[in-house]
Scaffold this motif. Structure first.
Motif, short mmCIF file in Angstrom:
data_model
loop_
_atom_site.label_atom_id
_atom_site.label_comp_id
_atom_site.label_asym_id
_atom_site.label_seq_id
_atom_site.Cartn_x
_atom_site.Cartn_y
_atom_site.Cartn_z
N UNK A 66 -8.49 9.78 -14.08
CA UNK A 66 -8.09 11.05 -13.47
C UNK A 66 -8.53 12.17 -14.39
N UNK A 67 -9.24 13.14 -13.82
CA UNK A 67 -9.74 14.28 -14.61
C UNK A 67 -9.13 15.57 -14.07
N UNK A 68 -8.97 16.54 -14.98
CA UNK A 68 -8.48 17.85 -14.55
C UNK A 68 -9.66 18.68 -14.04
N UNK B 279 -9.76 11.88 -8.97
CA UNK B 279 -9.72 10.51 -9.46
C UNK B 279 -11.00 9.78 -9.11
N UNK B 280 -11.34 8.83 -9.96
CA UNK B 280 -12.45 7.92 -9.67
C UNK B 280 -11.96 6.50 -9.88
N UNK B 281 -12.51 5.59 -9.07
CA UNK B 281 -12.20 4.17 -9.16
C UNK B 281 -13.53 3.43 -9.27
N UNK C 32 0.83 -1.21 0.00
CA UNK C 32 0.00 0.00 0.00
C UNK C 32 0.86 1.26 0.00
N UNK C 33 0.38 2.28 -0.70
CA UNK C 33 1.13 3.54 -0.78
C UNK C 33 0.29 4.77 -0.44
N UNK C 34 -1.03 4.62 -0.35
CA UNK C 34 -1.94 5.74 -0.05
C UNK C 34 -1.66 6.94 -0.96
N UNK C 35 -1.80 6.77 -2.27
CA UNK C 35 -1.49 7.87 -3.21
C UNK C 35 -2.50 9.01 -3.10
N UNK C 36 -2.03 10.20 -3.44
CA UNK C 36 -2.88 11.38 -3.47
C UNK C 36 -2.80 11.98 -4.86
N UNK C 37 -3.97 12.36 -5.38
CA UNK C 37 -4.01 12.96 -6.71
C UNK C 37 -3.23 14.27 -6.71
N UNK C 38 -2.47 14.53 -7.76
CA UNK C 38 -1.78 15.82 -7.86
C UNK C 38 -2.79 16.97 -7.81
N UNK C 39 -2.34 18.11 -7.34
CA UNK C 39 -3.20 19.28 -7.20
C UNK C 39 -3.88 19.62 -8.53
N UNK C 40 -5.18 19.89 -8.45
CA UNK C 40 -5.94 20.25 -9.63
C UNK C 40 -6.57 19.06 -10.34
N UNK D 187 -11.35 20.95 -15.34
CA UNK D 187 -12.42 21.20 -16.31
C UNK D 187 -13.22 19.93 -16.62
N UNK D 188 -12.80 18.81 -16.04
CA UNK D 188 -13.48 17.54 -16.29
C UNK D 188 -12.87 16.73 -17.41
N UNK D 189 -11.82 17.24 -18.04
CA UNK D 189 -11.15 16.54 -19.13
C UNK D 189 -10.38 15.34 -18.59
N UNK D 190 -10.47 14.20 -19.30
CA UNK D 190 -9.72 13.02 -18.92
C UNK D 190 -8.23 13.30 -19.09
N UNK D 191 -7.46 13.09 -18.02
CA UNK D 191 -6.03 13.36 -18.04
C UNK D 191 -5.19 12.08 -18.03
N UNK D 192 -5.67 11.05 -17.33
CA UNK D 192 -4.93 9.79 -17.22
C UNK D 192 -5.89 8.68 -16.84
#
Length: 179
Positions: free
Chosen positions: A82-84, A69-71, A58-66, A86-91
């Motif tokens: 991961x969305x920015x 994420x959804x799982x 386990x690493x307990x990741x945190x989404x970068x600022x801005x 504006x709601x755009x898919x980023x990753x």
């Protein structure tokens, strides 16, 4: 994906396929696997890569600022998006559990969002979810570009990975070469 490259296993797996466009990934050099495949199979050299694995933790990741994420899990596959702002898919990326192992696949970061830690975040989010579900081993097929990221996350290369596709009607000139 075959777990080993024994000639009989490769031949049997390839011979069992009847549906065109079926992929077979084999942990061996792409040049060598082509000699073991029956007619109708081609080796896609552009998709060749690296079989990688790691012990999950386990690493307990945190989404970068801005970013948010959804799982979501559907049909046995877990998806991370991961969305920015504006709601755009980023990753994004996905995984499926196989007993105590998970296979991670299709991890991508959109061009405009690269170099911001999103690929690492997706990988860690998938790994954390897998650990929560009881997995201890992570396995994936990596491109050269992906390999560089995964190695920073303690994944190790175990073998080259040949990507083969069943095309029984032949190969067009724009398709890959068969070795």
């Amino acid at each position: 994906m075959l777990p080993d490259a024994h000639e009989l296993a490769v031949r049997e797996a390839a011979a069992s396929v009847t549906v065109p466009h079926t992929w077979l990934k084999v942990p061996m050099d792409p040049e060598e696997v082509g000699r073991r495949l029956p007619a109708g199979w081609v080796v896609d050299k552009a998709e060749a890569g690296h079989l990688m694995a790691t012990d999950l933790r386990p690493t307990a990741p945190r989404a970068p600022e801005g970013y948010t994420a959804s799982v979501e899990t559907r049909g046995g596959v877990t998806y991370v998006q991961v969305h920015d702002a504006t709601g755009e898919l980023a990753a994004q990326g996905q995984m499926a559990l196989l007993g105590k192992a998970t296979v991670i696949d299709r991890v991508t970061t959109e061009q405009d969002h690269r170099r911001r830690g999103l690929g690492a975040f997706v990988m860690c989010t998938l790994a954390d979810h897998a650990v929560t579900e009881g997995a201890a081993l992570g396995v994936l097929g990596a491109t050269d570009e992906g390999r560089a990221l995964y190695e920073t996350l303690d994944w190790k290369v175990y073998a080259p990975l040949a990507a083969c596709i069943y095309r029984p009607w032949g190969v067009s000139p724009r398709d890959v070469e068969r070795p």
